[in-house]
Design an enzyme around this catalytic site. Structure first.
Site, PDB file in Angstrom:
ATOM      1  N   ASP A 240       0.864  -1.166   0.000  1.00  0.00           N
ATOM      2  CA  ASP A 240       0.000   0.000   0.000  1.00  0.00           C
ATOM      3  C   ASP A 240       0.911   1.229   0.000  1.00  0.00           C
ATOM      4  O   ASP A 240       2.107   1.154   0.281  1.00  0.00           O
ATOM      5  CB  ASP A 240      -0.944  -0.003   1.209  1.00  0.00           C
ATOM      6  CG  ASP A 240      -2.232   0.762   0.920  1.00  0.00           C
ATOM      7  OD1 ASP A 240      -2.243   1.595  -0.006  1.00  0.00           O
ATOM      8  OD2 ASP A 240      -3.234   0.534   1.617  1.00  0.00           O
ATOM      9  N   GLU A 448     -17.031  10.175   5.037  1.00  0.00           N
ATOM     10  CA  GLU A 448     -16.598   8.797   5.244  1.00  0.00           C
ATOM     11  C   GLU A 448     -15.701   8.393   4.078  1.00  0.00           C
ATOM     12  O   GLU A 448     -16.046   8.586   2.920  1.00  0.00           O
ATOM     13  CB  GLU A 448     -17.774   7.832   5.408  1.00  0.00           C
ATOM     14  CG  GLU A 448     -18.711   7.707   4.236  1.00  0.00           C
ATOM     15  CD  GLU A 448     -19.748   6.605   4.430  1.00  0.00           C
ATOM     16  OE1 GLU A 448     -19.610   5.786   5.352  1.00  0.00           O
ATOM     17  OE2 GLU A 448     -20.701   6.567   3.635  1.00  0.00           O
TER      18      GLU A 448
END
Length: 722
Positions: A240, A448
């Site tokens: 990542d 979110e």
């Protein structure tokens, strides 16, 4: 059929001609050109979560959690193919103009198959929900669609984030997710295993966090023992972004960038999204890594490039720019929106009848919001159709449509110099003049999402609770108090506390983030031109008070499989405008339920499957999702049973159809505390219906499942499963 061995040989030969410096340079996500070998620059970073992202115009599908609500493998495969086709179109067209920038390659870092174990996690809407089986099935279909089945790989998919990763976002760079062997094998790994072993996913991305003490981008257990050893993964592993830097800056498992680069490379991380692999050569000079280890990673990466045909003529070279947002792709996105929306409550007000309406009020901060259509990791649409615009178009000239945003998405005022709730009186005035109110509430990617991408810096993209923002709660109460019938359309990527809406509104709809043109389809659903058929891929709880601590990765008390309290809306729940019935089930030589005369008694030839008869007694066609749940008679079984099969069904008015419902090949297994898969004897209780066999689903739907028990012995089970 793709020839991996040939691609591997070509990669090995090409890499053998590189200097160690050139080999090391190719382990970066922004790999530079090597002109002397005819190797062009290549940027590995691309995104395709629900359409090609961040590279200009592309077809926009509902956010991944909405795609999960379709329970439609065929549709997920189609979406994967659309992403690959439009990705090829961009690669061919823009590449011919010399543009090889980020987000314009053919290696898509999708799908996200993490388990949405806690509704507070901000990135949960990137996933396929809380169930391992559903996640694996949909993820497999997406990967198959994206990678294709041609001589060359159409595009390369990436399963992320491996593994045991689902928040909190604020802690991810130094968090250690502690997980039992049972939960690891029963919940967190199955989808990854399916994508590797069945779908042949080309890449796997490691998570930011540690799992049981090991950084996920340098985990011997996850990467070496399980992924490559046990599952036989042959593709490449990518970190990542900037996760390897966390080794020495946050996890404190190394003391320098050189040590972090060496640790990741030795563990089998081939590609670095970030800049830590700029220190690979220094690590090599210091004796921390060998040239063979650098070469191994480079060979894996060039194997992928050869499989994609990046050095050859391929069957995809003719895909042109006209494929971007073509009619076929837009129709697939419309279908996805229609199948994703979930009808949670309907007191009979829906579908709306135009002949009974003179005025409609459309109210709420998400009613005319483009942001609420698209979720995160999105592309750009050439056209956006909000819910307001969709209703205005659908209502026609004879119905007046009033509009008020009602309040800010989360602030206490819309205009900076105004008093608090400066749009509330307007919303009440609109409601009072309307025959029915469509109230569009919810969140968007600013509230979110991923840490660093959202505006709620206090929570880094996560939610602190399940409540709508205070201004929206006040708006809902004020509008409902007018006494006018209110249809609440909730546009979020996660489960919210909708208790007030359930109690007081005439209808409640979960629309997710429905795609750039989703407002048009939502309007068609409201007016009955289309019918609702989506099912919840996550549990909607009453509130967050009964949830375990967010940092606790034990599955006890989480998701429909383990939660012990009463929920608001169960996993798998969703209403339709009609009322089809599951009449009978034929399974392994036995018939259960009321069998119609024409019931096909031929046994399914799949290792485990059911023939299900569905009847529609109504006067209009119905789409629904047949769901199969199983609960084993074993101390190791999940307490509430688990989903083990599903299939969409469309039944015409007055029709009876029979469908095949394939079952999880592991339907007769359980996972013990050591993480071992067992095939116990004893009873297995099956339930077949349009939702779970739980009390709350029965209360909300008035429907019963067909339930029956199958007794298995280990030898018989072994014979069947082999």
């Amino acid at each position: 059929m793709r020839d991996r061995e040939r691609a591997r040989r070509r990669a090995k030969e090409l890499v053998s001609r590189m200097t160690v410096e050139e080999k090391a340079s190719q382990l970066r996500y922004d790999a530079p050109a090597i002109p002397r070998l005819g190797i062009p620059a290549y940027n590995w970073w691309n995104e395709g979560l629900h359409g090609v992202a961040r590279a200009g115009t592309a077809t926009s599908f509902p956010q991944a959690i909405g795609m999960a609500a379709t329970f439609d493998k065929e549709l997920l495969k189609k979406m994967g193919d659309v992403v690959a086709t439009e990705g090829r179109a961009k690669y061919n067209t823009l590449g011919a103009l010399g543009d090889h920038d980020i987000y314009k390659g053919l290696t898509f870092w999708s799908p996200n198959v993490n388990i949405f174990r806690d509704p507070r996690w901000g990135r949960g809407h990137e996933t396929y929900g809380e169930d391992p089986y559903l996640t694996g099935e949909l993820g497999e279909a997406f990967v198959e669609g994206l990678q294709g089945d041609g001589e060359y790989m159409k595009a390369a998919a990436c399963a992320k984030h491996y593994a045991v990763h689902s928040g909190p976002e604020a802690l991810r760079h130094h968090f250690n997710a502690e997980v039992s062997n049972k939960d690891l094998r029963e919940t967190y790994l199955p989808a990854f295993e399916k994508l590797v072993r069945k779908a042949g996913v080309e890449a796997v991305m490691g998570a930011y966090n540690r799992t049981n003490g090991e950084p996920c981008c340098a985990s011997r257990l996850l990467m070496d023992e399980i992924l490559r050893g046990e599952w036989g993964f042959e593709g490449h592993y990518v970190s990542d972004c900037w996760a390897i830097r966390d080794f020495h800056t946050n996890h404190m498992v190394t003391s320098s960038a050189e040590e972090s680069a060496a640790m990741a490379l030795k563990a089998g991380c081939d590609l670095n999204c970030g800049n830590t692999y700029l220190y690979i050569l220094k690590a090599y000079q210091d004796g921390l890594v060998t040239e063979e280890e650098i070469m191994r990673a480079a060979e894996r990466l060039f194997t992928t490039r050869f499989l994609l045909g990046l050095f050859d003529k391929t069957e995809y070279d003719g895909i042109g720019y006209e494929k971007i947002e073509c009619r076929e792709h837009l129709e697939a996105a419309d279908r996805a929106t229609a199948e994703s929306a979930v009808l949670l409550k309907n007191d009979g007000i829906l579908p709306l009848k135009k002949e009974n309406l003179k005025a409609i009020g459309v109210i709420g901060p998400n009613a005319d919001s483009r942001s609420a259509l698209i979720g995160n990791y999105h592309g750009t649409s050439s056209r956006y159709i909000t819910v307001l615009e969709g209703i205005e178009d659908e209502a026609g000239e004879d119905i007046r449509v009033y509009y008020s945003d009602g309040c800010h998405l989360y602030k206490d005022k819309v205009e900076g110099l105004a008093l608090r709730q400066d749009r509330l009186s307007e919303a009440v005035a609109v409601a009072e003049r309307s025959d029915v109110v469509i109230l569009c509430v919810g969140l968007d990617e600013t509230l979110e999402g991923e840490e660093g991408d959202t505006g709620n810096s206090y929570a880094s993209g996560d939610k602190t609770d399940l409540l709508l923002p205070q201004p929206q709660r006040e708006l809902m109460e004020a509008v409902i108090k007018t006494g006018k019938p209110v249809i609440v359309v909730n546009m979020t990527g996660s489960a919210m506390d909708l208790c007030y809406a359930q109690e007081h509104a005439a209808a409640v709809i979960q629309a997710w983030y429905p795609g750039a043109r989703g407002g048009r389809i939502i309007a068609k659903l409201l007016f009955g031109e289309l019918s609702f058929s989506g099912k919840l891929p996550v549990t909607f709880y009453q509130d967050s008070s009964e949830l375990p601590d967010f940092e606790d990765y034990s599955m006890k008390g989480r998701t429909y499989r383990y939660f012990e309290g009463k929920v608001l809306y169960p996993f798998g729940y969703g209403l339709t405008y009609g009322a089809a019935e599951v009449e009978a089930v034929f399974f392994k030589g036995n018939l259960y339920g009321t069998a119609p005369e024409e019931m096909n008694r031929q046994e399914n030839t799949e290792p485990a499957g059911m023939t299900v008869s569905v009847f529609n007694p109504g006067s209009s066609p119905v789409q629904d999702v047949v769901q199969v749940y199983v609960k084993a008679e074993s101390p190791y079984a999940v307490p509430n049973g688990r989903l083990c099969g599903f299939a969409r069904v469309c039944v015409g008015a007055g029709e009876r159809v029979q469908i095949q419902v394939p079952l999880d090949p592991d339907v007769f297994t359980v996972i013990d505390e050591e993480g071992k898969k067992l095939s116990p004897g004893g009873n297995f209780r099956f339930s077949v219906g349009f939702g779970q066999p739980d009390e709350r689903t029965r209360e909300l739907t008035g429907r019963e499942c067909i339930e029956f028990t199958v007794k298995r012995i280990e030898t018989a089970y072994a014979e069947i499963m082999e």
